[in-house]
Design an enzyme around this catalytic site. Structure first.
Site, mmCIF file in Angstrom:
data_model
loop_
_atom_site.group_PDB
_atom_site.id
_atom_site.type_symbol
_atom_site.label_atom_id
_atom_site.label_comp_id
_atom_site.label_asym_id
_atom_site.label_seq_id
_atom_site.Cartn_x
_atom_site.Cartn_y
_atom_site.Cartn_z
ATOM 1 N N GLN A 184 48.916 24.281 67.747
ATOM 2 C CA GLN A 184 49.382 24.907 68.126
ATOM 3 C C GLN A 184 49.609 26.038 67.941
ATOM 4 O O GLN A 184 50.131 27.715 68.271
ATOM 5 C CB GLN A 184 51.272 25.077 67.279
ATOM 6 C CG GLN A 184 51.475 23.497 66.686
ATOM 7 C CD GLN A 184 52.855 23.411 66.232
ATOM 8 O OE1 GLN A 184 53.739 23.636 66.468
ATOM 9 N NE2 GLN A 184 52.626 22.603 64.775
ATOM 10 N N ASN A 185 48.201 26.559 67.091
ATOM 11 C CA ASN A 185 47.984 28.175 67.291
ATOM 12 C C ASN A 185 47.171 28.572 68.138
ATOM 13 O O ASN A 185 46.467 27.627 69.460
ATOM 14 C CB ASN A 185 47.004 28.210 65.917
ATOM 15 C CG ASN A 185 47.632 27.343 64.734
ATOM 16 O OD1 ASN A 185 48.279 27.428 64.308
ATOM 17 N ND2 ASN A 185 46.587 27.422 63.403
ATOM 18 N N ASP A 234 45.389 31.299 67.565
ATOM 19 C CA ASP A 234 44.672 32.741 67.582
ATOM 20 C C ASP A 234 42.682 32.082 67.783
ATOM 21 O O ASP A 234 41.912 32.856 67.328
ATOM 22 C CB ASP A 234 44.810 32.636 65.436
ATOM 23 C CG ASP A 234 44.625 31.461 65.232
ATOM 24 O OD1 ASP A 234 44.365 30.501 65.371
ATOM 25 O OD2 ASP A 234 45.564 31.533 63.698
ATOM 26 N N HIS A 253 49.452 25.211 72.771
ATOM 27 C CA HIS A 253 50.651 26.454 73.158
ATOM 28 C C HIS A 253 49.382 27.278 73.720
ATOM 29 O O HIS A 253 50.033 28.622 73.986
ATOM 30 C CB HIS A 253 50.903 27.253 71.710
ATOM 31 C CG HIS A 253 52.033 26.388 71.296
ATOM 32 N ND1 HIS A 253 52.173 26.094 69.989
ATOM 33 C CD2 HIS A 253 52.954 24.397 72.134
ATOM 34 C CE1 HIS A 253 53.898 25.141 69.712
ATOM 35 N NE2 HIS A 253 53.624 24.708 70.954
ATOM 36 N N CYS A 282 46.694 35.639 86.031
ATOM 37 C CA CYS A 282 47.862 35.675 87.150
ATOM 38 C C CYS A 282 48.203 34.629 87.648
ATOM 39 O O CYS A 282 47.617 33.488 87.840
ATOM 40 C CB CYS A 282 46.541 36.162 87.803
ATOM 41 S SG CYS A 282 46.755 36.267 89.739
ATOM 42 N N SER A 298 55.812 24.048 60.260
ATOM 43 C CA SER A 298 57.205 23.637 60.152
ATOM 44 C C SER A 298 58.093 22.568 60.989
ATOM 45 O O SER A 298 58.881 22.226 59.840
ATOM 46 C CB SER A 298 58.179 24.961 59.830
ATOM 47 O OG SER A 298 58.466 25.559 61.307
ATOM 48 N N ASN A 301 51.156 20.738 53.352
ATOM 49 C CA ASN A 301 52.411 22.096 53.312
ATOM 50 C C ASN A 301 52.102 22.373 52.184
ATOM 51 O O ASN A 301 53.123 21.843 51.220
ATOM 52 C CB ASN A 301 53.170 21.903 54.471
ATOM 53 C CG ASN A 301 53.442 23.433 54.538
ATOM 54 O OD1 ASN A 301 54.460 24.210 53.720
ATOM 55 N ND2 ASN A 301 54.634 23.182 55.762
ATOM 56 N N PRO A 302 52.854 23.529 50.699
ATOM 57 C CA PRO A 302 52.902 23.943 49.555
ATOM 58 C C PRO A 302 54.627 24.312 49.759
ATOM 59 O O PRO A 302 54.972 24.446 49.053
ATOM 60 C CB PRO A 302 52.027 26.017 49.701
ATOM 61 C CG PRO A 302 51.912 26.169 50.979
ATOM 62 C CD PRO A 302 52.017 25.489 51.907
HETATM 63 N N1 APR Z 1 48.711 26.338 53.912
HETATM 64 C C1 APR Z 1 48.979 25.371 54.107
HETATM 65 N N2 APR Z 1 50.436 25.612 55.070
HETATM 66 C C2 APR Z 1 50.704 26.755 54.896
HETATM 67 C C3 APR Z 1 50.518 27.622 54.195
HETATM 68 C C4 APR Z 1 49.031 27.447 53.511
HETATM 69 N N3 APR Z 1 48.567 28.579 53.408
HETATM 70 N N4 APR Z 1 51.197 28.553 54.427
HETATM 71 C C5 APR Z 1 52.505 28.516 54.794
HETATM 72 N N5 APR Z 1 52.417 27.549 55.113
HETATM 73 C C6 APR Z 1 52.640 26.260 55.814
HETATM 74 C C7 APR Z 1 54.768 26.964 55.988
HETATM 75 O O1 APR Z 1 55.095 25.967 54.622
HETATM 76 C C8 APR Z 1 55.063 26.435 56.634
HETATM 77 O O2 APR Z 1 56.003 25.490 56.747
HETATM 78 O O3 APR Z 1 52.819 26.666 57.050
HETATM 79 C C9 APR Z 1 54.150 26.867 57.911
HETATM 80 C C10 APR Z 1 54.168 27.405 59.067
HETATM 81 O O4 APR Z 1 55.388 27.319 60.107
HETATM 82 P P1 APR Z 1 55.665 28.436 61.073
HETATM 83 O O5 APR Z 1 55.904 30.078 61.593
HETATM 84 O O6 APR Z 1 56.932 27.758 61.507
HETATM 85 O O7 APR Z 1 54.517 27.827 62.033
HETATM 86 P P2 APR Z 1 54.121 26.466 63.431
HETATM 87 O O8 APR Z 1 54.912 25.496 62.865
HETATM 88 O O9 APR Z 1 53.373 26.659 63.610
HETATM 89 O O10 APR Z 1 55.152 27.266 64.368
HETATM 90 C C11 APR Z 1 55.638 26.571 65.603
HETATM 91 O O11 APR Z 1 56.386 28.293 66.682
HETATM 92 O O12 APR Z 1 57.095 30.530 67.569
HETATM 93 C C12 APR Z 1 56.159 29.191 68.075
HETATM 94 O O13 APR Z 1 54.626 28.871 69.551
HETATM 95 C C13 APR Z 1 54.892 29.321 68.240
HETATM 96 O O14 APR Z 1 53.413 28.114 68.006
HETATM 97 C C14 APR Z 1 54.492 28.396 67.341
HETATM 98 C C15 APR Z 1 55.055 27.070 66.833
#
Ligand code: APR
Length: 234
Positions: free
Chosen positions: A93-94, A96, A111, A119, A179, A203-204
């Site tokens: 989903q990243n 980067d 994503h 364009c 998440s 996931n922590p």
């Molecule tokens: N290792 C593993 N997991 C981690 C770490 C780590 N070091 N640090 C944080 N996390 C976990 C958090 O506990 C959280 O559950 O990563 C998760 C990040 O969640 P989000 O910030 O919601 O990211 P994500 O699930 O990728 O978001 C989905 O939302 O905003 C949109 O398009 C954007 O792709 C993104 C989508």
């Protein structure tokens, strides 16, 4: 520990937590981008239509921040596994590009990417650097748009099909740092599970979909990956 030879097809499903140890901010939770910025002003088509320059500048800040970050050992465990195992697919989903910077090739970007612009009338093209080369299309002068799936956008149909095809035929599915809130991606662990894959969550913190997985590893990505794949040397 996982013996990778026991599995025919390995899918890694990654979210912002995968890049957290590289210091790329996550979206939600502590230090999350959407705590600092209102996505309605920066990450949807309506915001872009209203003020394209403001939205492009926001994405330039993100590019600059990502360029200052480096892939961590967890990214390299995955790319090294790709070198030794015939079927490793990363569904991320990243936006980067961190997996690719670690050498991964088989990456499905759900994503989009902060390193591409499009364009609406012409092509999608790569634009690598901390600032965009142009804000407007050289051919027609239209504002260029980051090739990112923003809130309210549809995901690319072909990309989804590729992801679903990989996920529904894998025998191990390893989710890292998401998440589980944003659909359709949040539905992917269930697809893997329903098709018989062994499903692991790294996931922590617990996520809203933790209950779907066969195993929950409450560790950071780098630690969990090095423990799971002890035979991979990086
Ligand atoms: N290792 C593993 N997991 C981690 C770490 C780590 N070091 N640090 C944080 N996390 C976990 C958090 O506990 C959280 O559950 O990563 C998760 C990040 O969640 P989000 O910030 O919601 O990211 P994500 O699930 O990728 O978001 C989905 O939302 O905003 C949109 O398009 C954007 O792709 C993104 C989508």
């Amino acid at each position: 520990m996982i013996n990778s030879v026991d599995y025919k097809k390995i899918v890694f499903f990654t979210g912002a937590g995968m890049s957290a140890e590289s210091n790329v901010p996550t979206y939600r939770g502590k230090g999350g981008i959407w705590n600092k910025y209102n996505w309605e002003e920066y990450a949807c088509q309506a915001a872009f239509d209203q003020d394209p320059e403001k939205v492009l500048k926001f994405h330039e800040i993100r590019r600059k921040a990502v360029l200052g970050c480096k892939p961590h050992s967890g990214h390299f465990v995955i790319s090294e596994l790709e070198n030794t195992h015939p079927q490793v697919i990363i569904v991320t989903q990243n936006i980067d590009g961190m997996h690719q910077r670690a050498g991964s090739k088989n990456v499905i970007e759900l994503h989009g990417s902060v390193w591409r612009l499009k364009c609406p009338k012409h092509d999608i093209f790569e634009d690598i650097g901390n600032a965009y080369r142009n804000y407007r299309c050289e051919k027609c002068g239209t504002w260029l748009r980051p090739d990112i799936v923003w809130f309210g956008d549809m995901l690319n149909h072909e990309v989804i099909q590729q992801a679903i095809s990989a996920i529904s035929t894998c025998d191990i599915f390893i989710s890292i740092g998401t998440s589980g809130i944003v659909y359709p991606a949040a539905g992917f662990p269930e697809i893997a599970k329903n098709n018989g894959a062994f499903c692991i969550e790294i996931n922590p913190e617990p996520s809203v979909i933790s209950h779907i997985y066969d195993q929950n590893i409450r560790e950071c990505a780098s630690v969990a990956l090095s423990q799971l794949f002890k035979d991979i040397s990086i």
